[in-house]
Design a protein around this motif. Structure first.
Motif, PDB file in Angstrom:
ATOM      1  N   SER A  77       0.844  -1.197   0.000  1.00  0.00           N
ATOM      2  CA  SER A  77       0.000   0.000   0.000  1.00  0.00           C
ATOM      3  C   SER A  77       0.878   1.245   0.000  1.00  0.00           C
ATOM      4  O   SER A  77       1.792   1.363   0.826  1.00  0.00           O
ATOM      5  CB  SER A  77      -0.926   0.014   1.226  1.00  0.00           C
ATOM      6  OG  SER A  77      -1.690  -1.174   1.295  1.00  0.00           O
ATOM      7  N   SER A  78       0.602   2.146  -0.911  1.00  0.00           N
ATOM      8  CA  SER A  78       1.348   3.403  -0.986  1.00  0.00           C
ATOM      9  C   SER A  78       0.358   4.555  -1.114  1.00  0.00           C
ATOM     10  O   SER A  78      -0.697   4.424  -1.733  1.00  0.00           O
ATOM     11  CB  SER A  78       2.306   3.404  -2.185  1.00  0.00           C
ATOM     12  OG  SER A  78       3.293   2.413  -2.047  1.00  0.00           O
ATOM     13  N   ARG A  87      -0.560   8.924   0.492  1.00  0.00           N
ATOM     14  CA  ARG A  87      -0.345   9.975   1.498  1.00  0.00           C
ATOM     15  C   ARG A  87      -1.247   9.736   2.705  1.00  0.00           C
ATOM     16  O   ARG A  87      -2.403   9.336   2.550  1.00  0.00           O
ATOM     17  CB  ARG A  87      -0.632  11.355   0.909  1.00  0.00           C
ATOM     18  CG  ARG A  87       0.495  11.867   0.030  1.00  0.00           C
ATOM     19  CD  ARG A  87       0.459  13.383  -0.105  1.00  0.00           C
ATOM     20  NE  ARG A  87       1.590  13.847  -0.875  1.00  0.00           N
ATOM     21  CZ  ARG A  87       2.771  14.137  -0.359  1.00  0.00           C
ATOM     22  NH1 ARG A  87       2.967  14.000   0.938  1.00  0.00           N
ATOM     23  NH2 ARG A  87       3.753  14.565  -1.130  1.00  0.00           N
ATOM     24  N   ILE A  88      -0.712  10.001   3.897  1.00  0.00           N
ATOM     25  CA  ILE A  88      -1.493   9.866   5.125  1.00  0.00           C
ATOM     26  C   ILE A  88      -2.477  11.030   5.190  1.00  0.00           C
ATOM     27  O   ILE A  88      -2.070  12.190   5.289  1.00  0.00           O
ATOM     28  CB  ILE A  88      -0.584   9.848   6.358  1.00  0.00           C
ATOM     29  CG1 ILE A  88       0.361   8.651   6.305  1.00  0.00           C
ATOM     30  CG2 ILE A  88      -1.409   9.820   7.637  1.00  0.00           C
ATOM     31  CD1 ILE A  88       1.330   8.590   7.457  1.00  0.00           C
ATOM     32  N   SER A  89      -3.758  10.714   5.115  1.00  0.00           N
ATOM     33  CA  SER A  89      -4.786  11.749   5.144  1.00  0.00           C
ATOM     34  C   SER A  89      -5.339  11.991   6.542  1.00  0.00           C
ATOM     35  O   SER A  89      -5.830  13.083   6.825  1.00  0.00           O
ATOM     36  CB  SER A  89      -5.938  11.378   4.200  1.00  0.00           C
ATOM     37  OG  SER A  89      -6.507  10.127   4.564  1.00  0.00           O
ATOM     38  N   SER A  91      -5.298   6.549   7.906  1.00  0.00           N
ATOM     39  CA  SER A  91      -5.909   6.487   6.588  1.00  0.00           C
ATOM     40  C   SER A  91      -4.885   6.940   5.555  1.00  0.00           C
ATOM     41  O   SER A  91      -4.345   8.044   5.654  1.00  0.00           O
ATOM     42  CB  SER A  91      -7.160   7.368   6.519  1.00  0.00           C
ATOM     43  OG  SER A  91      -7.713   7.387   5.222  1.00  0.00           O
ATOM     44  N   VAL A  92      -4.611   6.076   4.584  1.00  0.00           N
ATOM     45  CA  VAL A  92      -3.633   6.359   3.527  1.00  0.00           C
ATOM     46  C   VAL A  92      -4.387   6.484   2.214  1.00  0.00           C
ATOM     47  O   VAL A  92      -4.990   5.513   1.739  1.00  0.00           O
ATOM     48  CB  VAL A  92      -2.560   5.250   3.439  1.00  0.00           C
ATOM     49  CG1 VAL A  92      -1.587   5.536   2.297  1.00  0.00           C
ATOM     50  CG2 VAL A  92      -1.814   5.138   4.758  1.00  0.00           C
ATOM     51  N   GLU A 149      -8.748   4.441  -0.209  1.00  0.00           N
ATOM     52  CA  GLU A 149      -8.076   4.792   1.042  1.00  0.00           C
ATOM     53  C   GLU A 149      -7.824   3.511   1.814  1.00  0.00           C
ATOM     54  O   GLU A 149      -8.744   2.736   2.070  1.00  0.00           O
ATOM     55  CB  GLU A 149      -8.915   5.774   1.863  1.00  0.00           C
ATOM     56  CG  GLU A 149      -8.949   7.171   1.277  1.00  0.00           C
ATOM     57  CD  GLU A 149      -9.271   8.233   2.324  1.00  0.00           C
ATOM     58  OE1 GLU A 149      -8.967   8.006   3.504  1.00  0.00           O
ATOM     59  OE2 GLU A 149      -9.832   9.265   1.948  1.00  0.00           O
ATOM     60  N   ASN A 193       8.923   5.895   4.535  1.00  0.00           N
ATOM     61  CA  ASN A 193       8.400   7.259   4.591  1.00  0.00           C
ATOM     62  C   ASN A 193       9.222   8.108   3.628  1.00  0.00           C
ATOM     63  O   ASN A 193      10.384   8.437   3.883  1.00  0.00           O
ATOM     64  CB  ASN A 193       8.501   7.811   6.015  1.00  0.00           C
ATOM     65  CG  ASN A 193       7.752   9.114   6.182  1.00  0.00           C
ATOM     66  OD1 ASN A 193       7.465   9.807   5.213  1.00  0.00           O
ATOM     67  ND2 ASN A 193       7.423   9.459   7.410  1.00  0.00           N
TER      68      ASN A 193
END
Length: 440
Positions: free
Chosen positions: A287-288, A290-292, A300-301, A308, A323
């Motif tokens: 899973s890739s 941005r952390i929302s 939640s990514v 998500e 990271n």
């Protein structure tokens, strides 16, 4: 004092006799007819008022609170009209005959007014479930008070016959109802206070996103615990009496809630050590994104394609996490390609460096680099590396560079190798029959 079972039975018998005497009276049916007529007129008036009032422009000249209440009155027009009609009928019959003969009209008028007041008060609450629960509960209390049965009902709910004693704790339906009502109010006020504090914290530019989320969670949890303690104390529950449940709670956490507790503690650790924070671009397993958001149990990514991933906090503590923006957003892009042996490797490296340097997102103060990595069986292999300022869209940047590189190769006559397979048959050609048999 709580009522004993004999008093409760006697109260029920008295109430039944009073209702029987009321139903057999002809005045009851007159009042019932007036109530039905008033309900019909109120329903028709509500439809007429709503069809003639434009809610988008209604009461625009009034201040915002008055405008809000005016619109609530329009939506509750049937209740208001019904209350006015019942009050008028009650006054008329009160002065025309004995007051007891219009008692049912008075009850209906009071109940309608109580519902109207409840609708106005609960209109400031946004949660629909809470609005319905509070409205029905308040109206039920008002109805019992109007008919004079509120205190007997409270005594019944607080009687010894309906109580349960656990250790030093006495639980009755009345205590549970009070506790539920106080918890709803306390948690509602806690939510308002938490949202206010959260808005203030998120506006602060001096705090990092991780510290902001950590402070919000700690304040929200502290206010929630404080609200529960105040609610328990308000209904007379001694907190020391709850010590008997601590062992059961500990066993429950150890057996069934260990994952939840582990995720909660892991979330606190992640916020404290700042290893990940909202806005970071991370890769966790397959899973890739941005952390929302960072929640109590998970993060939640956002993958960028509408999906998500909800990843438990414990996985971020125990597993390998990439990271991309931990200390620096600058990202190295690597493009691997090959050419045939007819090409000049120095010219190939020069073209690749020029193309990478001309990329719009390439960092100018970090020049690209291209090296020859291998003389392979099919041709020469190269590695082109260059830096971009943000990992977002890295695949798109790589694709643009490779397309431009392809155009340059076509222009310079440089060919990209592709696998070639040769089959040699020693000892002469195969007979035709053998070829046909093999092909079949």
């Amino acid at each position: 004092m709580p009522m004993d079972p004999k008093e409760i039975i006697e109260l029920l018998h008295t109430t039944a006799r009073s209702l029987g005497a009321e139903v057999t009276s002809p005045w009851f049916y007159l009042q019932f007819g007036l109530i039905l007529a008033g309900a019909g007129i109120a329903y028709a008036s509500d439809a007429a008022i709503r069809s003639r009032v434009d809610m988008t422009t209604f009461a625009m000249g009034l201040p915002l609170p008055l405008r809000h209440f005016a619109r609530v009155l329009v939506f509750s027009a049937s209740t208001a009209v019904f209350a006015v009609l019942m009050i008028a009928a009650r006054i008329t019959m009160y002065h025309s005959t004995w007051p007891s003969r219009s008692y049912l009209l008075a009850v209906c008028a009071k109940l309608a007014l109580a519902w109207l007041v409840i609708r106005l008060v609960t209109s400031v609450i946004r949660n629909e479930f809470i609005v319905r629960l509070v409205s029905l509960s308040a109206w039920l209390v008002a109805a019992l008070s109007v008919v004079g049965q509120l205190q007997p009902t409270l005594d019944l709910l607080d009687s010894d016959a309906a109580s349960i004693v656990l250790g030093g704790l006495r639980l009755t339906p009345l205590v549970l109802i009070k506790l539920g009502a106080l918890l709803i109010v306390a948690l509602w006020l806690t939510n308002i206070a938490s949202n206010f504090v959260e808005s203030r914290i998120t506006r602060s530019a001096d705090l990092t996103p991780s510290i902001q989320v950590l402070l919000v969670k700690m304040i929200r949890m502290g206010l929630m615990v404080l609200a529960i303690i105040i609610a328990l104390s308000a209904v007379g529950i001694n907190l020391s009496a709850l010590a008997v449940f601590s062992g059961a709670v500990g066993v429950g956490i150890g057996i069934g809630l260990q994952k939840i507790v582990a995720n909660f503690i892991s979330g606190i650790i992640l916020l404290a050590d700042k290893s990940v924070k909202p806005g970071d671009l991370v890769t966790i397993g397959d899973s890739s994104g941005r952390i929302s958001a960072m929640k109590t149990r998970y993060i939640s990514v956002a993958a960028g394609d509408g999906r998500e991933f909800l990843i438990p906090n414990e996985d971020l503590v125990t597993q390998k996490v990439v990271n991309w923006t931990y200390t620096d957003k600058n990202t190295l892009v690597k493009v691997l390609f090959g050419t045939n042996y007819d090409a000049d490797p120095r010219l190939v490296c020069k073209l690749a460096v020029e193309i990478a340097a001309a990329a719009p997102r390439a960092i100018k103060n970090k020049p690209p680099n291209c090296i020859l990595t291998e003389f392979a069986e099919a041709g020469m292999k190269f590695s082109l590396t260059f830096w971009i300022s943000d990992p977002d869209g890295m695949d798109t940047v790589k694709s643009d560079v490779m397309l431009t590189l392809w155009d340059a190769f076509k222009r310079e006559g440089i060919r990209v190798p592709y696998p070639v397979r040769e089959i040699r048959v020693r000892g002469g050609a195969l007979p035709v029959e053998s070829v046909v048999e093999v092909s079949s």
